[in-house]
Design an enzyme around this catalytic site. Structure first.
Site, PDB file in Angstrom:
ATOM      1  N   LYS A  50       1.340  -0.982  -0.139  1.00  0.00           N
ATOM      2  CA  LYS A  50      -0.523  -0.139   0.355  1.00  0.00           C
ATOM      3  C   LYS A  50       0.498   1.298   0.010  1.00  0.00           C
ATOM      4  O   LYS A  50       0.414   1.863  -0.265  1.00  0.00           O
ATOM      5  CB  LYS A  50      -0.901  -0.023   1.102  1.00  0.00           C
ATOM      6  N   GLN A  94      -4.636  -2.035  10.127  1.00  0.00           N
ATOM      7  CA  GLN A  94      -4.966  -3.205   9.477  1.00  0.00           C
ATOM      8  C   GLN A  94      -4.958  -3.715  10.491  1.00  0.00           C
ATOM      9  O   GLN A  94      -5.123  -4.355  11.079  1.00  0.00           O
ATOM     10  CB  GLN A  94      -3.520  -3.427   8.931  1.00  0.00           C
ATOM     11  N   ASP A 117     -10.940   3.345   4.947  1.00  0.00           N
ATOM     12  CA  ASP A 117     -11.300   1.815   4.482  1.00  0.00           C
ATOM     13  C   ASP A 117     -12.970   1.272   4.731  1.00  0.00           C
ATOM     14  O   ASP A 117     -13.298   0.781   4.821  1.00  0.00           O
ATOM     15  CB  ASP A 117     -10.527   0.552   6.051  1.00  0.00           C
TER      16      ASP A 117
HETATM   17  N1  GUN Z   1      -7.018  -6.642   6.265  1.00  0.00           N
HETATM   18  C1  GUN Z   1      -7.942  -7.379   5.160  1.00  0.00           C
HETATM   19  N2  GUN Z   1      -8.268  -7.011   4.280  1.00  0.00           N
HETATM   20  C2  GUN Z   1      -8.240  -6.185   4.806  1.00  0.00           C
HETATM   21  C3  GUN Z   1      -8.555  -4.674   4.849  1.00  0.00           C
HETATM   22  O1  GUN Z   1      -9.003  -4.371   3.418  1.00  0.00           O
HETATM   23  N3  GUN Z   1      -8.504  -2.892   5.343  1.00  0.00           N
HETATM   24  C4  GUN Z   1      -7.485  -3.867   6.530  1.00  0.00           C
HETATM   25  N4  GUN Z   1      -6.991  -2.072   6.952  1.00  0.00           N
HETATM   26  N5  GUN Z   1      -7.192  -4.461   6.697  1.00  0.00           N
HETATM   27  C5  GUN Z   1      -7.467  -5.651   6.517  1.00  0.00           C
END
Ligand code: GUN
Length: 283
Positions: A50, A94, A117
């Site tokens: 990311k 995350q 998110d």
């Molecule tokens: N863990 C798995 N997919 C995601 C996501 O799209 N965002 C976040 N913050 N954690 C994740």
């Protein structure tokens, strides 16, 4: 029938190029804060990806890496600080968090207008009640892009989603309802899963079971989206038996190179939108 591949890698690269061009016309740089607690191997890789992707389109992405044994109070304090920081446009925590932490409480704490998110209660509520939140979760949003690229009018289609997670299954159901699909959410306890799957025009596998969806589960002509990321004998594979299902599906996403790259592109798009909303800049 031999399914055509939906190339998420290519589509995501095009979206990132467009985004880079739009970012270059801003007076400042959109800024994403990633909160990472502990050392989950997959999370470390995802967050590094990311960050690299954000920097490549001209954004700032800081990873706040907290120790495995961080206290909830410290996590909360970090989120509160990021909420108040005028330079930070988007915040993600995350997942998964270490088990002693309350993930829902952490997600609730992020200001809705920075919750890129879209996992917080406010954005979740907006998505389900208004059909539109400040931000829709990145993976479902990416899936919708992929689906619309091969089937622009989703109205009336039966979408079967295998998986009921807050990250994929549930928000995807809300987005597809917004496109007038008939939506079935199935999961590990669903009876007659094969028959349910075989009734789908759009079949989304997001359960984390390698190779679960086989050819007989797929109606001829269905569009199949594979969200699974499983490591089998050292190799990445999805929730779909790709070679077999290709014989029945009209379109299919590969793993890797399907949904994954779109998730990152959508997160960047949400961060860009957050910057625009907060700065009141227009393009
Ligand atoms: N863990 C798995 N997919 C995601 C996501 O799209 N965002 C976040 N913050 N954690 C994740």
């Amino acid at each position: 029938m031999t399914a055509k591949i939906i190339d998420g890698r290519k589509m995501a690269a095009e979206l990132r190029d467009e985004l880079a061009e739009r970012v270059s016309r801003l007076s400042g740089k959109p800024h994403l804060a990633v909160v990472l607690a502990g050392n989950d191997e997959a999370s470390l890789i995802y967050d590094r990806n990311k960050q690299k992707a954000a920097e490549k389109v001209g954004m700032v992405c800081d990873i706040y890496h907290l120790p495995e044994d961080v206290l909830q109070t410290e996590l909360n304090r970090l989120i509160d600080g990021l909420n108040q920081d005028k330079n930070v446009n988007g915040i993600i925590v995350q997942l998964p968090l270490p088990v002693h932490l309350d993930a829902a409480a952490a997600l609730r704490r992020i200001l809705p207008e920075k919750d890129v998110d879209g996992f917080g209660l406010y954005n979740t509520g907006l998505l389900w009640t208004q059909g539109k939140a400040f931000f829709a979760p990145a993976t479902p949003k990416g899936i919708l892009h992929l689906l619309k690229s091969v089937s622009p009018d989703l109205s009336g289609k039966h979408a079967v989603i295998i998986g009921r997670s807050n990250i994929v299954g549930k928000p995807l159901a809300a987005l597809l309802l917004g496109c007038d699909c008939t939506v079935t959410i199935a999961h590990s306890k669903s009876e007659n899963l094969a028959a349910l799957a075989a009734s789908a025009d759009i079949l989304v596998a997001a359960c984390g079971c390698a190779g679960l969806v086989r050819k007989e589960w797929v109606k001829p002509g269905a569009v199949v989206i594979d969200v699974g990321i499983n490591r089998v004998e050292g190799k990445l594979s999805g929730d779909v038996d790709f070679d077999g299902v290709c014989e029945n599906a009209s379109y299919i996403t590969p793993v890797p190179g399907g949904v994954g790259p779109m998730t990152v592109a959508m997160l960047l798009e949400n961060t860009f939108e957050a910057y625009l909303q907060q700065s009141k800049e227009t393009l």
